[in-house]
Enzyme design. Structure first.
Site, short mmCIF file in Angstrom:
data_model
loop_
_atom_site.label_atom_id
_atom_site.label_comp_id
_atom_site.label_asym_id
_atom_site.label_seq_id
_atom_site.Cartn_x
_atom_site.Cartn_y
_atom_site.Cartn_z
N GLU A 59 87.18 -28.13 49.41
CA GLU A 59 87.44 -26.72 49.67
C GLU A 59 88.16 -26.51 50.98
O GLU A 59 89.02 -25.63 51.10
CB GLU A 59 86.12 -25.92 49.63
CG GLU A 59 85.54 -25.71 48.25
CD GLU A 59 84.80 -26.92 47.70
OE1 GLU A 59 84.61 -27.90 48.45
OE2 GLU A 59 84.37 -26.90 46.53
N PHE A 82 82.92 -21.69 42.63
CA PHE A 82 81.89 -20.67 42.84
C PHE A 82 82.05 -20.17 44.27
O PHE A 82 82.36 -20.97 45.16
CB PHE A 82 80.48 -21.25 42.65
CG PHE A 82 80.12 -21.52 41.22
CD1 PHE A 82 79.34 -20.63 40.50
CD2 PHE A 82 80.57 -22.66 40.58
CE1 PHE A 82 79.02 -20.86 39.17
CE2 PHE A 82 80.25 -22.91 39.25
CZ PHE A 82 79.47 -22.00 38.54
N HIS A 126 74.82 -21.22 43.04
CA HIS A 126 75.87 -20.76 42.13
C HIS A 126 75.74 -19.25 41.92
O HIS A 126 76.06 -18.75 40.87
CB HIS A 126 75.78 -21.46 40.77
CG HIS A 126 76.09 -22.92 40.82
ND1 HIS A 126 75.22 -23.86 41.28
CD2 HIS A 126 77.21 -23.61 40.46
CE1 HIS A 126 75.76 -25.06 41.21
NE2 HIS A 126 76.97 -24.95 40.71
#
Lengths: 321, 347
Positions: A59, A82, A126
């Protein structure tokens, strides 16, 4: 017969963005052939060869890469699988993307899509709502669409903006929410009166809009007309629309799904309390999730987040004052 | 004059082909050292420079030998803390360093950021943030976009890190991503033995940082960072390979940071003995000696080069001293480029 889902609106907006501007590209985990964990990019890789890329599970590097690409004139749309995982890219978002324009006079037009919020069984990692965290930092635009129309138009607008946009799309709305068409676009930064009323104001956004609308309907049976304001964008925040509503009703409840300490709901209350204290007939209330990680089991999850009934209960408290 | 008098290794290779690169790098090193000495005295004198001063003393050869391969306005460069020499070799005017340290409104950062945090992203010159490793993916992203837009051509990207910075997740993620995308990127790792005060033994456990190149699936190069001629040779090969489409290149230079992390740091944690090892020798003195020994410069040329550098720095300093500091009342306190989205402003 409503046929377009919130998720389809997000896919369609990306399709349009890719079609409109050759500088748009998509980058995210499993978004190519697979079409994304939620299928928000289904078929886009086939329809736009060489423009939709699978990213490594990185990320930080994904956001950094988007920043470098944006500086070169590209318009990246980054999918975090997510919202929760954007914490790994947090540094790039708040320190690199958000500071770039102010430090170097170079705009940073990136759109980061965060599949946000809770769904039953998703558990602590999540389910998160990150809008308050990002809204704290200067240099970011934070959008929280609650409708199919907004999901479509605001995502298209995000890609056109010259600034980094955190696009908080709610996973609970992906399949549940439907509309006949994409309707009208409304400018970013303007709140919307989702339901007019005169007895109390609920300010909310994203999935909590729908819980709040249902709560308002419940209160109607008790004879109350509750106004519901959909913020649409939490940053910038449309303070004028909020204050105008409070001027009409004199009572305020702010509802958000994020954790309770600080954040969007506190910000609304702070603005109203400091700018329009004289308009209030009752202490303003706020309702968030509980101050624990988000639980896995549906029984626990349902009472962790605000729901129609907990919002209705708060409204009754507010109206009794 | 260079005073150390040990012999340079004699070699049978024809060196003439490196002359031009070497001299360009050397000029950048001399200018960098002169400029940084000025910054050091300004810091010690107090008053003009607010905040820290972070110098590249001992790393000039390694930094400049990379920077000479980068074309200002064409290639993508994301230098780090100790890359003053590389920045000069790339084409950044010394006045931009002074303007940024003094925070004048005329500088690229307009007083909004300072010292080594400077660049001009619009032309591919990225401005570092303090979070180590995070610039790698940004440089990679710029290359990625150019390739997507079909205008990569012979563009190359370069960025730097130290031994400490290689421990970050951002460095690993960026390196891996650049490798997956096979981007034309040269990553310099200046192994200067200390991350602030932390020695390499507390930083990594592999034998040599270049061993990591194999893990990323990229080419790795090792060089004596105190030897400009060797640095010039190594970086030339690395840049040629990157430009030839062979993917990212990691170049590890072994050297010693000849000073503290910043001028506030006396580096008392560096043992005296280490300063007298091979890695502790002054790369500038070595390079000046090499230039004379190879017959590329006379001793007078070396002195002239130093004089020119002094003049250039003094001239720039004279200008910057007259330039205005930022005015908080005239500042545009706006973090978004889209004015109508800034709260409190009307559309």
């Amino acid at each position: 017969m409503s046929s377009i889902t919130y998720l389809e609106a997000i896919r369609e907006a990306q399709y349009e963005a890719l079609k409109e501007n050759p500088n748009v590209f998509l980058y995210g985990q499993d978004i190519g052939t697979f079409g994304g964990a939620f299928k928000a990019t289904k078929n886009l890789g086939r329809e736009f060869p060489g423009r939709v890329f699978d990213a490594p599970i990185s990320e930080d590097a994904m956001i950094g890469m988007a920043i470098g690409a944006a500086v070169e004139g590209a318009r990246p749309i980054i999918e975090m699988q997510f919202a929760d995982f954007s914490s790994v890219g947090f540094n790039q978002i708040v320190n690199q993307a958000a500071t770039l324009y102010w430090r170097t006079n170079t705009p940073c037009p990136i759109t980061i899509r965060l599949p946000s919020g809770g769904t039953a069984g998703s558990g602590p990692f999540h389910s998160q709502s990150m809008e308050s965290i990002y809204a704290h930092y200067p240099g970011l635009v934070i959008l929280t669409p609650a409708t199919v129309e907004d999901a479509y138009w605001m995502l298209l607008d995000s890609v056109k903006l010259e600034d980094p946009v955190i696009f908080c799309e709610h996973k609970f709305l992906y399949y549940h929410l439907k509309a006949d068409d994409f309707g009208q676009s409304m400018p970013i930064g303007k709140a919307r009166i989702a339901r007019p009323g005169r007895d109390a104001t609920v300010v909310t956004y994203s999935a909590m809009l729908h819980e709040s609308l249902r709560a308002a309907e419940e209160l109607r049976l008790d004879g109350y007309e509750v106004e519901v304001v959909d913020l649409r964008s939490v940053k910038p925040m449309d303070t004028d629309t909020i204050l105008a509503s409070v001027a009409r009703t004199g009572r305020l409840l702010v509802v958000g799904e994020a954790f309770p300490w600080g954040g969007v709901t506190s910000e609304v209350i702070a603005r109203v309390a400091s700018e329009a204290f004289h308009l209030l007939d009752a202490p303003p209330l706020r309702l968030n999730s509980k101050d624990t990680p988000i639980p896995y089991h549906p029984n626990l999850w349902k009472s962790h987040r605000p729901t129609t009934s907990s919002i209705a209960a708060e409204l009754r408290k507010l109206l009794r004052y | 004059m260079p005073s150390a008098a040990s012999k340079t290794s004699t070699t049978a290779e024809p060196l003439a082909e490196f002359r031009e690169d070497f001299l360009k790098a050397l000029r950048s090193m001399v200018l960098s050292r002169t400029l940084e000495e000025k910054l050091g005295s300004l810091y010690r004198a107090g008053g003009r420079i607010v905040g820290g001063v972070y110098l590249g003393r001992g790393q000039e050869a390694f930094s400049a030998a990379s920077g000479i391969h980068l074309r200002w306005g064409k290639d993508v460069y994301g230098p780090l803390i100790r890359d003053q020499a590389g920045r000069i070799a790339y084409g950044e005017p010394v006045i931009d360093t002074l303007r940024t340290y003094l925070g004048t409104v005329t500088g690229p950062m307009r007083g909004r950021d300072g010292n080594i945090h400077r660049g001009q992203p619009k032309i591919g010159y990225m401005a570092m943030i303090s979070h180590l490793g995070s610039l790698l993916s940004v440089v990679a992203g710029a290359l990625f976009a150019r390739r997507l837009q079909g205008r990569l051509g012979d563009t190359v990207g370069a960025t730097s890190i130290g031994d400490g910075g290689t421990s970050t997740g951002a460095f690993h993620e960026g390196m891996n991503m650049a490798a997956v995308e096979k981007l034309p990127l040269v990553v310099s790792i200046a192994n200067n033995q200390y991350a602030y005060s932390t020695p390499t033994a507390r930083q990594y456990a592999c034998e040599n940082l270049v061993d990591r190149a194999a893990g990323y699936g990229v080419a790795g190069h090792c060089v004596d960072g105190t030897d400009l001629l060797e640095c010039v040779k190594t970086f030339r090969a690395a840049y040629q390979q990157a430009r030839a489409g062979e993917g990212p290149q990691i170049v590890v230079g072994r050297l010693l940071r000849l000073g503290g992390h910043g001028e506030h740091d006396d580096a008392s944690y560096v043992p005296d003995l280490q300063k007298h090892t091979h890695e502790g020798r002054d790369c500038l003195a070595v390079a000046q000696r090499q230039a004379v020994e190879h017959g590329w410069l006379t001793e007078k040329d070396v002195l002239d080069m130093q004089q020119d550098a002094k003049r250039e720095v003094e001239q720039a300093m004279g200008l910057v001293m007259k330039e205005p500091a930022p005015d908080p009342y005239r500042e545009n306190w706006q973090a978004l480029s889209t004015a109508w989205l800034v709260e409190g402003q009307e559309g």
